[in-house]
Design a protein around this motif. Structure first.
Motif, PDB file in Angstrom:
ATOM      1  N   GLY A  12       0.793  -1.058  -0.039  1.00 39.76           N
ATOM      2  CA  GLY A  12      -0.072  -0.014  -0.055  1.00 39.76           C
ATOM      3  C   GLY A  12       0.811   1.281   0.013  1.00 39.76           C
ATOM      4  N   ALA A  13       0.305   2.323  -0.221  1.00 35.85           N
ATOM      5  CA  ALA A  13       0.964   3.652  -0.054  1.00 35.85           C
ATOM      6  C   ALA A  13       0.091   4.994   0.051  1.00 35.85           C
ATOM      7  N   VAL A  14       0.533   5.820   0.450  1.00 38.32           N
ATOM      8  CA  VAL A  14      -0.241   7.137   0.570  1.00 38.32           C
ATOM      9  C   VAL A  14       0.798   8.442   0.380  1.00 38.32           C
ATOM     10  N   PRO A  15       0.505   8.992  -0.657  1.00 40.39           N
ATOM     11  CA  PRO A  15       1.355  10.443  -1.003  1.00 40.39           C
ATOM     12  C   PRO A  15       1.011  11.442   0.091  1.00 40.39           C
ATOM     13  N   PHE A  61      -5.694   6.605   0.111  1.00 43.46           N
ATOM     14  CA  PHE A  61      -4.949   5.457   0.583  1.00 43.46           C
ATOM     15  C   PHE A  61      -5.142   4.278  -0.187  1.00 43.46           C
ATOM     16  N   LEU A  62      -3.963   4.070  -0.692  1.00 45.74           N
ATOM     17  CA  LEU A  62      -3.823   3.403  -2.193  1.00 45.74           C
ATOM     18  C   LEU A  62      -3.410   1.731  -1.386  1.00 45.74           C
ATOM     19  N   ILE A  63      -4.178   0.838  -1.575  1.00 43.62           N
ATOM     20  CA  ILE A  63      -4.013  -0.562  -1.031  1.00 43.62           C
ATOM     21  C   ILE A  63      -4.054  -1.455  -2.132  1.00 43.62           C
ATOM     22  N   GLY A  64      -3.027  -2.482  -2.188  1.00 46.14           N
ATOM     23  CA  GLY A  64      -2.859  -3.435  -3.523  1.00 46.14           C
ATOM     24  C   GLY A  64      -4.069  -4.314  -3.344  1.00 46.14           C
ATOM     25  N   PRO A  65      -4.192  -5.098  -4.553  1.00 51.20           N
ATOM     26  CA  PRO A  65      -4.987  -6.136  -4.749  1.00 51.20           C
ATOM     27  C   PRO A  65      -4.723  -7.276  -3.888  1.00 51.20           C
TER      28      PRO A  65
END
Length: 328
Positions: A12-15, A61-65
């Motif tokens: 996951g990632a968050v800018p 909030f970007l969370i992977g598949p």
């Protein structure tokens, strides 16, 4: 900030941005900063999660598949608090969240804030006239009158320009409108000329300029970005004043484009109750905030509880004044 497993794979990632001011966010916390300063605290730097200068809702909030979203959000939210603590930042601010992210962060102890925008929704309309049939007669006549006066004034023509048809000449004209209108209305236009050339280079297929021309010369324009389902209105400017031209370019032409291209909605930027009479209905926007100082945290929490109630009541009241036929 990245969320990784033991092998280093990104889950996951968050800018985020470490900021020393509160400009360009459209969710206003200047009064929080002032109050904390008067009490002897340092509000800046703060940690900001947003798309700069863009009041458009989307996933932050970007969370992977294949990753549990609740667990991923919890890990990223906790990580942001650690970043705050390590950098000496006073707070975390995640703005224009999806409703799901807002709910999840609220469950994790972040303070929840709401605000208001005005969006036009496409209910499968085939034309602008079909949209007008959903409006009350008086409102329908008012919009028709505004459009006639805007488009019939002394030879004004309207163009849609997008993709490879966009040229530097178009951007020269629009930049002039932007600087003139921004200087008169806000005092500090913040985008430089090169910004618009970069748009042309990298986002031309997703960019729409709606331009008004009179006697062969561009006199006004509205900048929009084309999403997968939404047209996002961003900036407007002009070098000549004509009645209702602002409404025509920013609101009615945007609706025309959305209908012609099968888009589900138009988001016409931040604020503006005058959009209601043009068929744009109030929509709630969401942000979440973590504040390190206990006293400031509690003061803001008390304020936001009242503000959420006020936003909800105002949206309900405005929706009752919508131009659509009652009962439809």
């Amino acid at each position: 900030m990245l969320l990784e497993d033991e092998t280093g794979a990104v889950l996951g990632a968050v800018p985020a941005y470490l900021k020393s001011h509160s400009q360009g966010e459209y969710v206003f916390d200047h009064s929080w900063a002032d109050a904390f300063y008067r009490a002897g605290g340092d509000y800046y730097p703060k940690l900001q999660i947003s798309v700069p200068f863009t009041p458009a809702t989307g996933r932050r909030f970007l969370i992977g598949p294949g990753i549990n979203r609740e667990a991923g959000l919890q890990a990223l939210a906790a990580g942001l608090v650690q970043v705050c603590q390590r950098t000496g930042a006073s707070s975390v601010h995640a703005t224009f969240l999806t409703k799901g992210e807002w709910d999840g962060l609220g469950d994790l102890g972040y303070l929840q804030r709401t605000d208001q925008q005005f969006h036009w929704e496409n209910h499968g309309y085939e034309s602008f006239d079909e949209f007008l049939t959903d409006l009350a007669s008086r409102k329908r006549k008012a919009i028709k009158k505004e459009r006639r006066e805007a488009l019939c004034a002394d030879g004004i023509e309207v163009e849609w320009v997008t993709g490879p048809d966009l040229t530097e000449a178009h951007w020269d004209a629009f930049y002039g409108f932007y600087m003139d209108t921004g200087s008169r209305k806000w005092g500090r236009p913040y985008l430089n000329r090169n910004f618009f050339s970069l748009i042309n280079e990298r986002l031309a297929e997703r960019t729409l300029l709606i331009l008004a021309k009179r006697h062969g010369r561009y006199i006004a324009g509205a900048l929009n970005f084309i999403g997968s389902e939404t047209l996002f209105g961003r900036h407007w400017g002009c070098c000549e004043d004509h009645p209702f031209l602002h409404f025509e370019l920013c609101y009615y032409q945007a609706i025309d484009f959305a209908i012609a291209n099968g888009l589900k909605r138009v988001e016409a930027g931040a604020q503006g109750a005058h959009k209601l009479a043009r068929g744009y209905l109030p929509a709630t926007t969401y942000s979440a905030h973590w504040i390190a100082h206990e006293g400031l945290h509690q003061a803001v929490a008390d304020y936001l509880e009242q503000e959420r109630f006020a936003v909800e009541r105002e949206n309900e009241a405005l929706a009752d004044q919508a131009p659509f036929k009652k009962g439809d």
